[in-house]
Structures are given as structure tokens and as C-alpha cells.
Design an enzyme around this catalytic site. Structure first.
Site, mmCIF file in Angstrom:
data_model
loop_
_atom_site.group_PDB
_atom_site.id
_atom_site.type_symbol
_atom_site.label_atom_id
_atom_site.label_comp_id
_atom_site.label_asym_id
_atom_site.label_seq_id
_atom_site.Cartn_x
_atom_site.Cartn_y
_atom_site.Cartn_z
ATOM 1 N N GLY A 4 26.174 50.582 41.161
ATOM 2 C CA GLY A 4 26.649 51.378 39.997
ATOM 3 C C GLY A 4 27.766 52.398 40.166
ATOM 4 O O GLY A 4 27.435 53.666 39.827
ATOM 5 N N HIS B 289 45.587 72.949 18.670
ATOM 6 C CA HIS B 289 44.657 72.587 17.845
ATOM 7 C C HIS B 289 44.705 71.364 16.693
ATOM 8 O O HIS B 289 45.940 71.558 16.000
ATOM 9 C CB HIS B 289 44.143 73.859 16.972
ATOM 10 C CG HIS B 289 42.989 73.538 16.090
ATOM 11 N ND1 HIS B 289 41.752 73.430 16.564
ATOM 12 C CD2 HIS B 289 43.010 73.566 14.726
ATOM 13 C CE1 HIS B 289 40.930 73.339 15.422
ATOM 14 N NE2 HIS B 289 41.591 73.388 14.371
ATOM 15 N N ILE C 194 33.527 50.507 40.016
ATOM 16 C CA ILE C 194 33.967 49.105 39.651
ATOM 17 C C ILE C 194 32.872 48.672 38.860
ATOM 18 O O ILE C 194 33.052 47.940 37.627
ATOM 19 C CB ILE C 194 34.346 48.466 40.750
ATOM 20 C CG1 ILE C 194 35.664 49.154 41.627
ATOM 21 C CG2 ILE C 194 34.588 46.859 40.215
ATOM 22 C CD1 ILE C 194 35.991 48.254 42.821
ATOM 23 N N GLU D 197 21.495 49.840 41.027
ATOM 24 C CA GLU D 197 21.894 50.976 41.881
ATOM 25 C C GLU D 197 20.991 51.283 43.030
ATOM 26 O O GLU D 197 19.672 51.610 42.707
ATOM 27 C CB GLU D 197 22.514 51.997 41.136
ATOM 28 C CG GLU D 197 22.885 53.243 41.715
ATOM 29 C CD GLU D 197 24.098 53.078 42.852
ATOM 30 O OE1 GLU D 197 24.950 52.685 42.412
ATOM 31 O OE2 GLU D 197 23.561 53.717 44.051
ATOM 32 N N LYS E 178 41.879 48.096 33.446
ATOM 33 C CA LYS E 178 42.113 49.058 32.263
ATOM 34 C C LYS E 178 42.653 48.092 31.103
ATOM 35 O O LYS E 178 42.257 48.520 29.927
ATOM 36 C CB LYS E 178 43.153 50.080 32.771
ATOM 37 C CG LYS E 178 42.622 51.313 32.975
ATOM 38 C CD LYS E 178 41.958 51.479 34.587
ATOM 39 C CE LYS E 178 40.601 51.434 35.017
ATOM 40 N NZ LYS E 178 40.379 51.385 36.241
ATOM 41 N N GLY F 122 52.740 45.235 44.492
ATOM 42 C CA GLY F 122 51.702 45.979 43.696
ATOM 43 C C GLY F 122 50.552 46.134 44.171
ATOM 44 O O GLY F 122 49.691 46.964 43.818
ATOM 45 N N ASP G 218 44.221 53.187 51.249
ATOM 46 C CA ASP G 218 42.881 52.894 51.190
ATOM 47 C C ASP G 218 42.519 52.668 52.551
ATOM 48 O O ASP G 218 41.411 52.810 53.066
ATOM 49 C CB ASP G 218 42.587 51.718 50.615
ATOM 50 C CG ASP G 218 42.224 51.860 49.139
ATOM 51 O OD1 ASP G 218 42.644 52.911 48.469
ATOM 52 O OD2 ASP G 218 41.946 50.968 48.205
#
Ligand code: FAD
Ligand code: NAD
Length: 452
Positions: free
Chosen positions: A182, A431, A185, A204, A52, A40, A303
């Protein structure tokens, strides 16, 4: 030393590697996947899924803590949180998924080998674990070794200086937390701890948070952070930490813990990539449209190949590479890769931003004019569509809004299918839903929005 042979060897069982293994197995390719950790990768063990889970827990806590001050007539007591139990719940989800991924690879007949892999040559890899070393020979090798957090030399991880992995395993909410960086993550996890009651300060270096996105998209996130009591210091550089104080070029910040989230670096060191002299693209492994590296038979995905460092990109690359190795005529031909930042509100981008492509225009529809948004007390944010003037083709869709991540599939589907403004505008949207905002943004682009 025992030797193994296979047609395809994959280094890394993260989203890129395990999907590549499953698809290869389905296609009848004799496949081995090597990982020194649990199946994983970053995503499942210390990234997407655990973050999450913690975002959900913090949301629930915050809602309960603040329901009494809202307009709904609900009164509650003061909730408490046992973070140890929350982390155990999160770990339980991770474990279930570890087992699930291992089972899916097994079902596809891909073999999982535990240990650390290192290239001996372009067809041979040495794998070392506690039991010793074995060599694996393969016709094709896929490097899916992922990424690791960037460490600042003046804020080395350890003690009060946390990486994202450390922050996901804290068993007590710190009184104060400084977040250096900032971006994705820092803001996702910074929001978690702010909602759990920590005094959070984000530092940041650029002049705004989430600097990859435009200002309009990030403004609702900045406003919500302010409402949550988070201090955001932009254009600020951290310099060091001592005695509970983070020093920056704009002054000192009292911080029990410091979370450093200034990006991720590819995991290329110690795998033998330098010895093979694979061509690099900056720190990343360079690939072509087939995810082929500069050495024949060696592919790289995920990555380790650079931005966007997203799990679903790694998965799509893994699937494509397996099919290519099976002899299918495939290449990387995706029109857009959606990206979601799970801040509060969430931000979704897919395809071109306004002004990014010549001959394009944009229009947006604010949630303030959306009935569903009013019924959920979240009128902040908007959906925006970017289209080509010549043929009205939709080339980009962005949105910021509570829970908007679930609409990202509609955005990427529209772009991937080559939808034009008229296609979306004439599709019936249920809707009352937030999704009506997409239809309305397209109608607005055509000059006849109905609800604004
Ligand atoms: P990885 O998942 O990093 O897996 C690489 C694997 O290779 C690892 O298991 C590692 O142990 C193994 N490995 C490396 N070197 C060796 C070696 N020499 N021998 C054996 N094994 C080796 N992305 C999203 O799309 N959505 C999100 O919500 C999201 N949230 C995130 C939250 C956090 C906190 C973090 C850190 C990341 C998040 N990401 C998210 C990014 C996502 O996790 C990565 O893009 C994704 O995991 C990349 O997949 P990968 O297969 O390329 O590599
Ligand atoms: P990031 O690139 O998103 O953000 C890093 C931030 O740190 C940037 O805004 C940068 O300007 C800032 N920064 C860099 N050096 C600094 C310094 N010395 N002082 C202060 N600020 C500094 O990186 P991240 O948040 O570490 O995430 C890494 C990657 O993981 C992302 O690129 C993303 O692809 C992936 N990710 C995705 C999700 C998601 O899809 N929801 C969530 C988390 C992570």
C-alpha cells in the site's frame, strides 16, 4: 564491430539520462546516450505518465458514474468504459512524448544509440543490439539505469500476478483485484481499478498505508479508499496465490488478479557495475554531493542511486552532472525535494515533517474552512506548515487534498527561497483558491488566522 568515441556517455535515457544528455548537448559536450528501450525510461513509458493518464480516465468514469447520486442536480445514465481504447489513448500520449524526448536530444546534438550497455572498463562500454555489438569510449560515463519492480518469490510476475507495467496495460477491468503493498504505486493504481468498478483489497505489511508519511496525512486517503469500497488490510503479509485466492497471514482474499507493488530495486545487475567494484550503498550505487561514484569519471543519477526514487530528482541530478562535466562549480544543494502521491485525495510533502527537526513547530489549515474547497465538493484534507521557532523559517510544507499536486511548486519554491512565515502570510493569495490554505496555515502559526 564499430567503435564510437565521445566525451560523455550516458547509460539510460530515463528522466535522469535524457535531461543530462540535453543539458550536456546545450553546453557543447559531445554526448552519446544508450538505452535498450524507448527514450523516456520508466517514467515516460511505464511509470509517471501512463499512470497519471489512467488515473485521469478512472476519475472521469467515476465522476460520470456517480454524478446522479450527488447534490448538484445532475443526472446521468450508466457510463461504460472500453479499457482497450483507454489504454490505446494512454499509449498515444506515451508515443508523442517518446518522439518529443528523442527530438529534444537530437536538437541538443546528443546522439542516441539503441542497445544494452555493459562496462568493459571505467572508460569503455560495450553496446549490444539485434545488429551486433559496438564499443563506445568516453572520458566521462553517467550510470542512469533506473529501477525495476521488486518481485516476491512466492508471487512471481506472470499470469494473474501483475507488475505495475502489466496493470497499466490491462484491457479489461478485473472483477476483483488484490494489491500487495500500500505504497505509492499500489494506492495510485488500486484507486484506478476501484473507480473503474473492481473490488479492490489492499494488503500492506506495515500498520498503515503510505507508511513513509505521518498518520494525519494519510487519514483522508484511508477514508476516501473506504468510501470507494476498497478494503485495506494493514499489518498483513501476503503468502501466495492459487486458484483465484491470495493467501495472507490474516486470511484468504478472492482475487481475479494480484498487483504486486512492494518497492523498486536499482538496475545494477548485468551492467558491469560489480566488475568495476563501484562502492554500493546497500543495493544502490553510492554517490557524493556531485553524484560522483567511487571511481573517478563515473557518475550515477536517479533511481539507481536510491531514495527518493522520483523523476524530478533524477532530472535535477542529470542537469547538475552535465554542468559539472562542463566545468561549472555546482553541487547538490537542494533544500527539499517535493514528493506527490497521486492518490485521491493527493498527498504532497516537501521538506521536514513535524517533529523531524529539533526546534520546529507545525500548524495546519483544514480545507473544511476554505471556500474554494466547498465549491468543488472536496473539503477533505489540509495544508500544514513546519517552521523553525528561532527565526520562523519555513522548513517543511505538507498537504493532502483533491488536486493539491499543482500547489507543490509553491511549497518547494517557498522552502528553496528561504521564506519565513511572515513572507507567506503577507503574500496576497488569490481568492477563492486552495492556495489560501497555505497563507492561512502560516497566519495560524503566527497566532492570527483569519478564517478559522
Ligand atoms: P528510469 O526512468 O528507470 O530509466 C532508466 C533507463 O535505463 C531505462 O530506459 C532502461 O531501459 C535503461 N537501461 C537500464 N539498464 C540499461 C542497460 N544496461 N543498457 C541500456 N539501457 C539501460 N516518479 C515521480 O516523480 N512521479 C510520479 O508520478 C511517478 N509515478 C510512477 C508510477 C509508476 C507506475 C512507476 C513504476 C514509477 C513512478 N515514478 C514516479 C518513479 C519514476 O518513474 C522514476 O523515479 C524515474 O523514472 C527514475 O528515472 P531514472 O532516469 O533514474 O531511471
Ligand atoms: P513503496 O515503497 O512506495 O511502497 C511499497 C509498500 O509495500 C510499502 O508500504 C511496504 O510497507 C509494502 N510492502 C513491502 N513488502 C510487502 C509485503 N511482502 N507484503 C505487503 N506489503 C509489503 O513502493 P512502490 O509503490 O512499489 O513504488 C516504488 C517507488 O516508485 C516509490 O518509492 C516511489 O519513489 C516511486 N513512485 C513514485 C510515484 C509518485 O511520485 N507519485 C508514484 C509511483 C511510484
Amino acid at each position: 564491430m564499430s567503435d564510437l568515441n565521445c566525451k560523455l556517455l550516458i547509460i539510460g535515457a530515463g528522466p535522469g539520462g535524457y535531461i543530462c544528455a540535453i543539458r550536456a548537448g546545450q553546453l557543447g559536450i559531445d554526448t552519446i546516450v544508450v538505452d535498450e528501450g524507448k527514450p523516456g525510461g520508466t517514467c515516460l513509458n511505464v511509470g509517471c505518465i501512463p499512470s497519471k493518464a489512467m488515473i485521469h480516465a478512472a476519475d472521469e468514469f467515476y465522476k460520470m458514474a456517480h454524478a446522479g447520486s450527488g447534490p448538484l442536480g445532475i443526472s446521468t445514465g450508466s457510463p461504460t468504459i472500453d479499457l482497450k481504447q483507454t489504454v490505446a489513448w494512454k499509449d498515444g500520449i506515451v508515443e508523442r512524448l517518446n518522439t518529443g524526448v528523442a527530438g529534444l536530444m537530437k536538437k541538443a546534438k546528443a546522439r542516441f544509440v539503441s542497445g544494452r550497455a555493459r562496462f568493459l572498463d571505467g572508460k569503455t562500454v560495450e553496446v549490444t543490439d539485434n545488429d551486433g555489438t559496438k564499443t563506445i569510449r568516453a572520458e566521462y560515463i553517467v550510470v542512469a539505469s533506473g529501477s525495476a519492480p521488486v518481485e516476491l518469490p512466492f508471487l512471481p510476475f506472470g499470469g494473474s500476478i501483475l507488475s505495475s507495467t502489466d496493470a497499466l496495460n490491462l484491457t479489461e477491468v478485473p472483477d476483483s483485484l488484490a494489491v500487495v503493498g500500500g505504497g505509492y504505486i499500489g494506492l495510485e493504481l488500486g484507486t484506478v481499478f476501484a473507480k473503474l468498478g473492481a473490488k479492490v483489497t489492499v494488503v500492506e505489511a506495515e500498520d498503515r498505508i503510505l507508511p513513509l508519511y505521518d498518520k494525519a496525512l494519510t487519514a483522508p486517503v484511508a477514508k476516501r479508499l473506504k468510501d470507494l469500497g476498497v478494503t485495506v488490510m494493514t499489518g498483513t503479509k501476503a503468502q501466495g496465490y492459487a486458484d483465484g485466492t491470495l493467501s495472507t497471514d490474516k486470511g484468504d482474499i478472492a482475487a481475479e488478479k494480484v498487483l504486486v507493488t512492494v518497492g523498486r530495486r536499482p538496475r545494477t545487475v548485468g551492467i558491469g557495475i560489480e566488475e568495476l567494484a563501484l562502492t554500493q550503498d546497500g543495493p544502490f550505487v553510492k554517490i557524493d554531493k556531485f553524484c560522483q561514484t567511487s571511481m573517478r569519471g563515473i557518475y550515477a543519477i536517479g533511481d539507481v542511486t536510491g531514495e527518493p526514487m522520483l523523476a524530478h530528482r533524477a532530472m535535477a541530478q542529470g542537469e547538475m552532472v552535465a554542468e559539472r562535466i562542463a566545468g561549472h562549480s555546482v553541487e547538490w544543494d537542494k533544500r527539499a525535494i517535493p514528493a506527490v502521491c497521486f492518490t485521491d485525495p493527493e498527498v504532497v510533502t516537501c521538506g521536514a515533517l513535524p517533529g523531524e527537526l529539533e526546534g520546529t513547530k507545525s500548524a495546519d489549515f483544514p480545507f473544511m474552512a476554505n471556500g474554494r474547497a466547498m465549491t468543488t465538493e472536496r473539503e477533505d484534507g489540509f495544508i500544514r506548515v513546519v517552521w523553525r521557532e528561532a527565526d520562523h523559517a519555513v522548513v517543511g510544507i505538507q498537504a493532502v487534498g483533491a488536486g493539491i499536486s499543482e500547489m507543490s511548486a509553491a511549497f518547494s519554491l517557498a522552502i528553496e527561497m528561504g521564506a519565513c512565515l511572515e513572507d507567506i502570510a503577507s503574500t496576497i493569495h488569490a481568492h477563492p483558491t486552495q492556495s489560501e490554505g497555505l497563507q492561512e496555515a502560516c497566519l495560524r502559526a503566527l497566532g492570527h488566522a483569519l478564517h478559522i
